[in-house]
Design an enzyme around this catalytic site. Structure first.
Site, PDB file in Angstrom:
ATOM      1  N   LYS A  62     -63.520 -73.132 -55.703  1.00 30.27           N
ATOM      2  CA  LYS A  62     -64.137 -72.505 -54.393  1.00 30.27           C
ATOM      3  C   LYS A  62     -63.981 -73.681 -53.134  1.00 30.27           C
ATOM      4  O   LYS A  62     -64.021 -74.861 -53.483  1.00 30.27           O
ATOM      5  CB  LYS A  62     -65.466 -71.997 -54.837  1.00 30.27           C
ATOM      6  CG  LYS A  62     -65.567 -70.713 -55.733  1.00 30.27           C
ATOM      7  CD  LYS A  62     -66.781 -70.105 -55.724  1.00 30.27           C
ATOM      8  CE  LYS A  62     -66.998 -68.868 -56.563  1.00 30.27           C
ATOM      9  NZ  LYS A  62     -68.416 -68.061 -56.511  1.00 30.27           N
ATOM     10  N   TYR A 102     -63.713 -59.355 -54.136  1.00 28.54           N
ATOM     11  CA  TYR A 102     -65.117 -59.217 -54.673  1.00 28.54           C
ATOM     12  C   TYR A 102     -65.484 -57.885 -54.303  1.00 28.54           C
ATOM     13  O   TYR A 102     -66.841 -57.664 -54.323  1.00 28.54           O
ATOM     14  CB  TYR A 102     -65.674 -60.234 -53.795  1.00 28.54           C
ATOM     15  CG  TYR A 102     -65.936 -61.528 -54.423  1.00 28.54           C
ATOM     16  CD1 TYR A 102     -66.242 -61.796 -55.827  1.00 28.54           C
ATOM     17  CD2 TYR A 102     -65.437 -62.882 -53.835  1.00 28.54           C
ATOM     18  CE1 TYR A 102     -66.422 -63.116 -56.461  1.00 28.54           C
ATOM     19  CE2 TYR A 102     -65.564 -63.863 -54.423  1.00 28.54           C
ATOM     20  CZ  TYR A 102     -66.047 -64.413 -55.659  1.00 28.54           C
ATOM     21  OH  TYR A 102     -65.757 -65.617 -56.213  1.00 28.54           O
ATOM     22  N   PHE A 110     -75.782 -60.014 -50.657  1.00 28.89           N
ATOM     23  CA  PHE A 110     -75.133 -61.556 -50.423  1.00 28.89           C
ATOM     24  C   PHE A 110     -73.778 -61.384 -50.042  1.00 28.89           C
ATOM     25  O   PHE A 110     -72.939 -62.244 -50.031  1.00 28.89           O
ATOM     26  CB  PHE A 110     -75.375 -62.512 -51.525  1.00 28.89           C
ATOM     27  CG  PHE A 110     -74.774 -62.105 -52.955  1.00 28.89           C
ATOM     28  CD1 PHE A 110     -73.563 -62.080 -53.139  1.00 28.89           C
ATOM     29  CD2 PHE A 110     -75.839 -61.394 -53.875  1.00 28.89           C
ATOM     30  CE1 PHE A 110     -73.062 -61.559 -54.411  1.00 28.89           C
ATOM     31  CE2 PHE A 110     -75.265 -61.118 -54.989  1.00 28.89           C
ATOM     32  CZ  PHE A 110     -73.957 -61.335 -55.390  1.00 28.89           C
ATOM     33  N   ARG A 138     -65.896 -69.237 -69.266  1.00 27.75           N
ATOM     34  CA  ARG A 138     -67.483 -69.111 -68.732  1.00 27.75           C
ATOM     35  C   ARG A 138     -68.175 -70.157 -69.464  1.00 27.75           C
ATOM     36  O   ARG A 138     -69.041 -70.395 -68.622  1.00 27.75           O
ATOM     37  CB  ARG A 138     -67.556 -67.655 -69.307  1.00 27.75           C
ATOM     38  CG  ARG A 138     -66.991 -66.640 -68.525  1.00 27.75           C
ATOM     39  CD  ARG A 138     -67.185 -66.247 -66.989  1.00 27.75           C
ATOM     40  NE  ARG A 138     -68.505 -66.039 -66.658  1.00 27.75           N
ATOM     41  CZ  ARG A 138     -68.959 -65.455 -65.384  1.00 27.75           C
ATOM     42  NH1 ARG A 138     -67.992 -65.375 -64.430  1.00 27.75           N
ATOM     43  NH2 ARG A 138     -69.943 -65.532 -64.930  1.00 27.75           N
ATOM     44  N   THR A 144     -74.275 -68.697 -63.261  1.00 29.62           N
ATOM     45  CA  THR A 144     -73.728 -68.479 -61.709  1.00 29.62           C
ATOM     46  C   THR A 144     -74.830 -69.376 -61.074  1.00 29.62           C
ATOM     47  O   THR A 144     -74.577 -70.195 -59.931  1.00 29.62           O
ATOM     48  CB  THR A 144     -74.039 -67.159 -61.317  1.00 29.62           C
ATOM     49  OG1 THR A 144     -73.470 -66.245 -62.230  1.00 29.62           O
ATOM     50  CG2 THR A 144     -73.803 -66.729 -59.849  1.00 29.62           C
ATOM     51  N   ARG A 155     -70.746 -75.799 -63.132  1.00 23.94           N
ATOM     52  CA  ARG A 155     -71.467 -75.687 -62.092  1.00 23.94           C
ATOM     53  C   ARG A 155     -72.671 -76.551 -62.248  1.00 23.94           C
ATOM     54  O   ARG A 155     -73.421 -76.960 -61.260  1.00 23.94           O
ATOM     55  CB  ARG A 155     -72.137 -74.155 -62.355  1.00 23.94           C
ATOM     56  CG  ARG A 155     -70.842 -73.298 -61.696  1.00 23.94           C
ATOM     57  CD  ARG A 155     -71.089 -71.922 -61.934  1.00 23.94           C
ATOM     58  NE  ARG A 155     -70.304 -71.056 -61.531  1.00 23.94           N
ATOM     59  CZ  ARG A 155     -70.113 -69.767 -61.656  1.00 23.94           C
ATOM     60  NH1 ARG A 155     -70.823 -69.097 -62.655  1.00 23.94           N
ATOM     61  NH2 ARG A 155     -69.632 -68.935 -60.906  1.00 23.94           N
ATOM     62  N   ASN A 165     -71.133 -72.230 -55.490  1.00 22.91           N
ATOM     63  CA  ASN A 165     -71.361 -72.658 -57.093  1.00 22.91           C
ATOM     64  C   ASN A 165     -69.911 -73.270 -57.626  1.00 22.91           C
ATOM     65  O   ASN A 165     -69.718 -73.008 -58.683  1.00 22.91           O
ATOM     66  CB  ASN A 165     -71.960 -71.722 -57.868  1.00 22.91           C
ATOM     67  CG  ASN A 165     -71.288 -70.397 -58.019  1.00 22.91           C
ATOM     68  OD1 ASN A 165     -70.048 -70.242 -57.240  1.00 22.91           O
ATOM     69  ND2 ASN A 165     -71.747 -69.264 -58.449  1.00 22.91           N
ATOM     70  N   HIS A 168     -65.117 -69.767 -59.672  1.00 26.62           N
ATOM     71  CA  HIS A 168     -64.761 -68.650 -60.213  1.00 26.62           C
ATOM     72  C   HIS A 168     -64.205 -68.322 -61.567  1.00 26.62           C
ATOM     73  O   HIS A 168     -63.402 -69.296 -61.671  1.00 26.62           O
ATOM     74  CB  HIS A 168     -64.282 -67.743 -58.967  1.00 26.62           C
ATOM     75  CG  HIS A 168     -64.054 -66.272 -59.759  1.00 26.62           C
ATOM     76  ND1 HIS A 168     -64.934 -65.260 -59.435  1.00 26.62           N
ATOM     77  CD2 HIS A 168     -62.922 -65.902 -60.316  1.00 26.62           C
ATOM     78  CE1 HIS A 168     -64.439 -64.201 -60.094  1.00 26.62           C
ATOM     79  NE2 HIS A 168     -63.211 -64.467 -60.671  1.00 26.62           N
ATOM     80  N   GLU A 179     -57.531 -59.750 -62.052  1.00 23.51           N
ATOM     81  CA  GLU A 179     -57.539 -60.993 -60.977  1.00 23.51           C
ATOM     82  C   GLU A 179     -56.345 -61.854 -60.965  1.00 23.51           C
ATOM     83  O   GLU A 179     -55.873 -62.172 -60.115  1.00 23.51           O
ATOM     84  CB  GLU A 179     -58.850 -61.658 -61.379  1.00 23.51           C
ATOM     85  CG  GLU A 179     -60.286 -60.889 -61.090  1.00 23.51           C
ATOM     86  CD  GLU A 179     -61.511 -61.858 -61.496  1.00 23.51           C
ATOM     87  OE1 GLU A 179     -62.312 -61.199 -60.959  1.00 23.51           O
ATOM     88  OE2 GLU A 179     -61.205 -62.672 -62.034  1.00 23.51           O
TER      89      GLU A 179
HETATM   90  P1  ADP Z   1     -70.076 -65.252 -61.386  1.00 20.54           P
HETATM   91  O1  ADP Z   1     -69.423 -65.984 -60.458  1.00 20.54           O
HETATM   92  O2  ADP Z   1     -70.854 -66.268 -62.273  1.00 20.54           O
HETATM   93  O3  ADP Z   1     -69.274 -64.137 -62.039  1.00 20.54           O
HETATM   94  P2  ADP Z   1     -71.182 -63.005 -59.874  1.00 20.54           P
HETATM   95  O4  ADP Z   1     -70.066 -62.213 -60.188  1.00 20.54           O
HETATM   96  O5  ADP Z   1     -72.643 -62.272 -60.079  1.00 20.54           O
HETATM   97  O6  ADP Z   1     -71.291 -64.382 -60.577  1.00 20.54           O
HETATM   98  O7  ADP Z   1     -71.362 -63.160 -58.401  1.00 20.54           O
HETATM   99  C1  ADP Z   1     -70.316 -63.589 -57.625  1.00 20.54           C
HETATM  100  C2  ADP Z   1     -70.216 -64.652 -56.844  1.00 20.54           C
HETATM  101  O8  ADP Z   1     -71.131 -64.367 -55.710  1.00 20.54           O
HETATM  102  C3  ADP Z   1     -71.208 -66.036 -57.382  1.00 20.54           C
HETATM  103  O9  ADP Z   1     -70.290 -66.962 -58.160  1.00 20.54           O
HETATM  104  C4  ADP Z   1     -71.639 -66.760 -56.078  1.00 20.54           C
HETATM  105  O10 ADP Z   1     -70.884 -67.451 -55.439  1.00 20.54           O
HETATM  106  C5  ADP Z   1     -72.098 -65.625 -55.350  1.00 20.54           C
HETATM  107  N1  ADP Z   1     -73.531 -65.004 -55.711  1.00 20.54           N
HETATM  108  C6  ADP Z   1     -74.051 -64.597 -56.653  1.00 20.54           C
HETATM  109  N2  ADP Z   1     -75.264 -63.941 -56.757  1.00 20.54           N
HETATM  110  C7  ADP Z   1     -75.716 -64.522 -55.324  1.00 20.54           C
HETATM  111  C8  ADP Z   1     -77.071 -64.717 -54.680  1.00 20.54           C
HETATM  112  N3  ADP Z   1     -78.270 -64.053 -55.341  1.00 20.54           N
HETATM  113  N4  ADP Z   1     -77.132 -65.314 -53.762  1.00 20.54           N
HETATM  114  C9  ADP Z   1     -76.184 -65.687 -52.914  1.00 20.54           C
HETATM  115  N5  ADP Z   1     -74.457 -65.614 -53.376  1.00 20.54           N
HETATM  116  C10 ADP Z   1     -74.600 -65.132 -54.826  1.00 20.54           C
HETATM  117 MG    MG Z   2     -68.274 -62.360 -61.507  1.00 18.24          MG
END
Ligand code: ADP
Ligand code: MG
Length: 197
Positions: A62, A102, A110, A138, A144, A155, A165, A168, A179
């Site tokens: 990212k 997304y 968010f 993962r 996350t 992370r 973070n 992805h 994807e």
């Molecule tokens: P992951 O990337 O671990 O699969 P998610 O798919 O739930 O997590 O979320 C996608 C992305 O959205 C996260 O990697 C992060 O950048 C952002 N994100 C997730 N939860 C939050 C939150 N509570 N506040 C702000 N950004 C968030």
């Molecule tokens: Mg995700």
């Protein structure tokens, strides 16, 4: 004329798959080439566990991690765990691309912040390949929320907030397929023929 069927039991019911149509071109070719078909066919069936199946998954370094100049360090986490980079490119996502990518999160509070972050600078998009690649990736990434991510995960070592973070990774077989297709044509993926480990 040959017939080939598979009989199976599913939830107590007997089922049949007829492979006749599927096999007919093979039978015809054999006959055309004057090769005889043996009456004995050996069928080998095995159920492969995830630890035996080679998969592909999508990874994105990212904008925060690219900005911190951590691309090389992050890629090392994948390669040392046996994942191979089979496609890669650097892109700066448009708002539309990020929102489409997304889309599953579009109702989340968010979402807009996430789109702004993901379009704030270039990202490195990669297809990773390896045995059990989706789950392994993962695990290498960590959860996350970096406050819950152990040291030694990407992370845990590079993320600075739940949003920023660093990385992805696809979360399952269907999303991995979608994807990868979102960013790469089949001809841009260079599968490895042998295991790197
Ligand atoms: P992951 O990337 O671990 O699969 P998610 O798919 O739930 O997590 O979320 C996608 C992305 O959205 C996260 O990697 C992060 O950048 C952002 N994100 C997730 N939860 C939050 C939150 N509570 N506040 C702000 N950004 C968030
Ligand atoms: Mg995700």
């Amino acid at each position: 004329m040959f017939s080939l069927q598979i009989h199976f039991v599913q939830e107590g019911e007997l089922g049949t798959i007829n492979l006749q149509g599927l096999c007919q071109p093979v039978f015809s070719q054999l006959e055309e080439d004057s090769l005889s078909i043996t009456t004995e066919i050996q069928v080998t069936m095995s159920h492969l566990s995830p630890s035996q199946v080679t998969e592909q998954t999508l990874s994105i370094i990212k904008p925060d991690a690219v900005e911190q100049n951590q691309i090389g360090n992050i890629i090392e986490y994948f390669e040392k765990e046996g994942l191979s980079i089979v496609a890669a490119k650097m892109v700066k996502l448009s708002h539309k691309q990020a929102a489409d990518f997304y889309a599953v999160h579009k109702e989340r509070p968010f979402f807009q912040e996430l789109i702004d972050f993901m379009t704030s600078g270039p990202v490195l998009v990669m297809a990773l390949e390896g045995v059990d690649a989706i789950n392994l990736n993962r695990r290498i990434m960590g959860p996350t929320d970096p406050s819950k991510a152990p040291a030694g995960t990407i992370r845990g070592d590079f993320a600075t907030s739940i949003e920023k973070n660093a990385i992805h990774g696809s979360d399952g077989p269907n999303t991995a397929k979608q994807e990868i297709k979102f960013f790469f044509k089949d001809t841009e993926i260079y599968h490895r023929t042998s295991s790197p480990l």
